[in-house]
Scaffold this motif. Structure first.
Motif, short mmCIF file in Angstrom:
data_model
loop_
_atom_site.label_atom_id
_atom_site.label_comp_id
_atom_site.label_asym_id
_atom_site.label_seq_id
_atom_site.Cartn_x
_atom_site.Cartn_y
_atom_site.Cartn_z
N PHE A 179 0.84 -1.20 0.00
CA PHE A 179 0.00 0.00 0.00
C PHE A 179 0.87 1.25 0.00
O PHE A 179 1.73 1.42 0.86
CB PHE A 179 -0.90 -0.01 1.24
N ASP A 180 0.61 2.13 -0.96
CA ASP A 180 1.39 3.36 -1.10
C ASP A 180 0.40 4.51 -1.30
O ASP A 180 -0.16 4.68 -2.38
CB ASP A 180 2.34 3.24 -2.30
N SER A 181 0.19 5.29 -0.23
CA SER A 181 -0.78 6.38 -0.34
C SER A 181 -0.33 7.46 -1.32
O SER A 181 -1.15 8.17 -1.90
CB SER A 181 -1.04 7.00 1.04
N ALA A 182 0.99 7.57 -1.51
CA ALA A 182 1.48 8.54 -2.49
C ALA A 182 1.05 8.14 -3.90
O ALA A 182 0.80 8.98 -4.76
CB ALA A 182 3.00 8.64 -2.40
N GLN A 215 3.27 -2.96 7.84
CA GLN A 215 2.22 -3.71 7.17
C GLN A 215 1.97 -3.20 5.76
O GLN A 215 1.65 -3.97 4.85
CB GLN A 215 0.94 -3.65 8.00
N ASN A 216 2.13 -1.89 5.57
CA ASN A 216 1.87 -1.30 4.25
C ASN A 216 2.78 -1.87 3.17
O ASN A 216 2.43 -1.84 1.99
CB ASN A 216 2.06 0.22 4.31
N THR A 217 3.96 -2.36 3.56
CA THR A 217 4.91 -2.88 2.57
C THR A 217 4.60 -4.32 2.17
O THR A 217 5.27 -4.86 1.28
CB THR A 217 6.34 -2.81 3.11
N LYS A 218 3.62 -4.94 2.83
CA LYS A 218 3.36 -6.36 2.62
C LYS A 218 2.08 -6.58 1.81
O LYS A 218 1.14 -5.80 1.88
CB LYS A 218 3.21 -7.07 3.97
N VAL A 219 2.10 -7.67 1.06
CA VAL A 219 0.88 -8.12 0.39
C VAL A 219 -0.04 -8.76 1.42
O VAL A 219 0.40 -9.54 2.27
CB VAL A 219 1.22 -9.14 -0.72
#
Length: 323
Positions: free
Chosen positions: A178-181, A259-263
Motif C-alpha cells: 500500500f502506497d498512499s502517495a 504492514q503497508n509494505t506487505k501483500v
C-alpha cells in the motif's frame, strides 16, 4: 469487545450440538463475528488455494483481464477477475486498493478460463468444503433460533455452486503493498461495509488489517488466528431475523508502515440464498412482505461495481405485529 473462538467439533455430537447452536446464535446477536476452530475445512485445501492465488495474481494484469468478471448490469454474478479501482463499497471518494478473483464452480467459460487455470482445482475443492461448513452453520443457526424446521435455512441455499440459480461465491482477494502517495490519501484496502450475503466465511493469511465495528461504534482488530476461520452474517440473514442477528460493519486498513509494505491475501466464501428463495420474517413479533432475494442481491452487486452511494433498496421492512 473480543471476538470469541468457538469449537466447531461440538457439532459432531447431537448432545453437544445444541450447546454450540446456542453459542453461535448468542455471538451473532451480540458481536456479529466469531472465530471457529476445528471447522473441518482441510488445511491442505486452504494452503493450496492460497499458493495458487500467489501464482495467479503474479501474472500481468492484461493476462488476468482475459477472464474478467461479467458485467452485473446484464448478467448474473459470475466467475472472473476484477482489477484495482473497479469495485467500491459505500464510501464516496474512497479508492479500494485490491484486486479479486471470484469463483462459482459452474461458471468457467470456454476460452476465457485459461488465465485462471492454476486456481480452478484448488478453488473447486475449497468451495465444496466451504459449502458443507456453511450448511452445518445454517443448521446451527436454525437450532439456536429454535425454528420448527431445523433445516429451513439449508433448504434456502440448495443451489450453492450453480450460477443459474444462486450467486454464492468464493472470492480470492489480493491487496498489494500500500502506497498512499501512489493511490491518494483517501485510498484504503477495503472500505467500511456490511456484507450483503447470508453468511461469510473468511480465511486470512499472515497479514492483518481487518477491523470490526463494536456496538459502541469503535473498530477493533480481527487478526488472523492460525487454525481458525472467521464467520459473520450479512444483511440478508439480519433481515430474515428482523435484526436479531447482526450484520456488523467491518473494513480492511493498511494500519502501519511495516504492514503497508506487505501483500495481504484472504479468501472469502459468501453464501447467498437461491434466487427464488423467499425471505419472510422468522420472528413472530414482526412482519414484512415476503420477497425473493435474487433481485436484491443483483442490485447490491451493481451498487458496488458502479460507484453508487449506499442505498436503501426498500427490502424487508419489518413492522411490529400488534399484540
Amino acid at each position: 469487545m473480543e471476538i470469541p473462538i468457538l469449537d466447531f467439533s461440538l457439532y459432531e455430537s447431537p448432545e453437544s450440538r445444541t450447546l454450540l447452536a446456542d453459542q453461535v446464535v448468542h455471538t451473532l446477536e451480540t458481536v456479529g463475528f466469531l472465530y471457529l476452530k476445528n471447522h473441518g475445512v482441510p488445511a491442505e485445501q486452504i494452503d493450496k488455494a492460497d499458493g495458487a492465488a500467489v501464482k495467479y495474481f503474479d501474472q500481468e494484469t492484461s493476462v488476468k483481464k482475459q477472464f474478467s468478471r461479467p458485467s452485473v448490469m446484464t448478467e448474473n454474478p459470475g466467475s472472473g477477475y476484477c482489477e484495482i479501482g473497479i469495485e467500491r463499497l459505500y464510501q464516496s471518494g474512497v479508492k479500494e486498493v485490491k484486486e479479486t478473483f471470484d469463483f462459482i464452480p459452474s461458471d468457467l467459460p470456454e476460452g476465457k478460463a485459461e488465465s485462471a487455470t492454476v486456481l480452478i482445482e484448488p478453488l473447486t475443492n475449497l468451495f465444496n468444503s466451504c459449502a458443507e461448513l456453511a450448511r452445518k452453520l445454517f443448521h446451527c443457526i436454525a437450532l439456536g433460533l429454535k425454528l420448527a424446521n431445523e433445516r429451513y435455512l439449508e433448504d434456502k441455499h440448495k443451489g450453492m455452486g450453480n450460477r443459474n440459480v444462486n450467486s454464492t461465491t468464493l472470492r480470492v482477494l489480493h491487496y498489494p503493498p500500500f502506497d498512499s502517495a501512489q493511490y491518494g490519501e483517501t485510498a484504503t484496502r477495503l472500505g467500511e461495509h456490511t456484507d450483503w450475503c447470508s453468511m461469510a466465511i473468511l480465511f486470512q493469511r499472515d497479514v492483518g488489517g481487518l477491523e470490526v465495528e463494536t456496538a459502541g461504534n469503535k473498530f477493533v482488530p480481527a487478526p488472523p488466528i492460525p487454525g481458525t476461520v472467521l464467520v459473520n452474517i450479512g444483511d440478508i440473514l439480519q433481515f430474515w431475523t428482523c435484526g436479531r442477528l447482526r450484520a456488523t460493519t467491518h473494513r480492511v486498513r493498511a494500519v502501519d508502515s511495516e504492514q503497508n509494505t506487505k501483500v495481504r491475501r484472504s479468501i472469502g466464501f459468501f453464501a447467498n440464498p437461491d434466487f427464488d428463495a423467499v425471505v419472510e420474517s422468522l420472528d413472530p413479533r414482526y412482519y414484512f412482505h415476503p420477497e425473493p432475494t435474487g433481485e436484491y442481491t443483483l442490485n447490491r452487486f451493481r451498487n458496488a461495481y458502479h460507484y453508487q452511494e449506499r442505498q436503501d433498496f426498500g427490502f424487508m421492512k419489518p413492522q411490529r405485529v400488534s399484540e
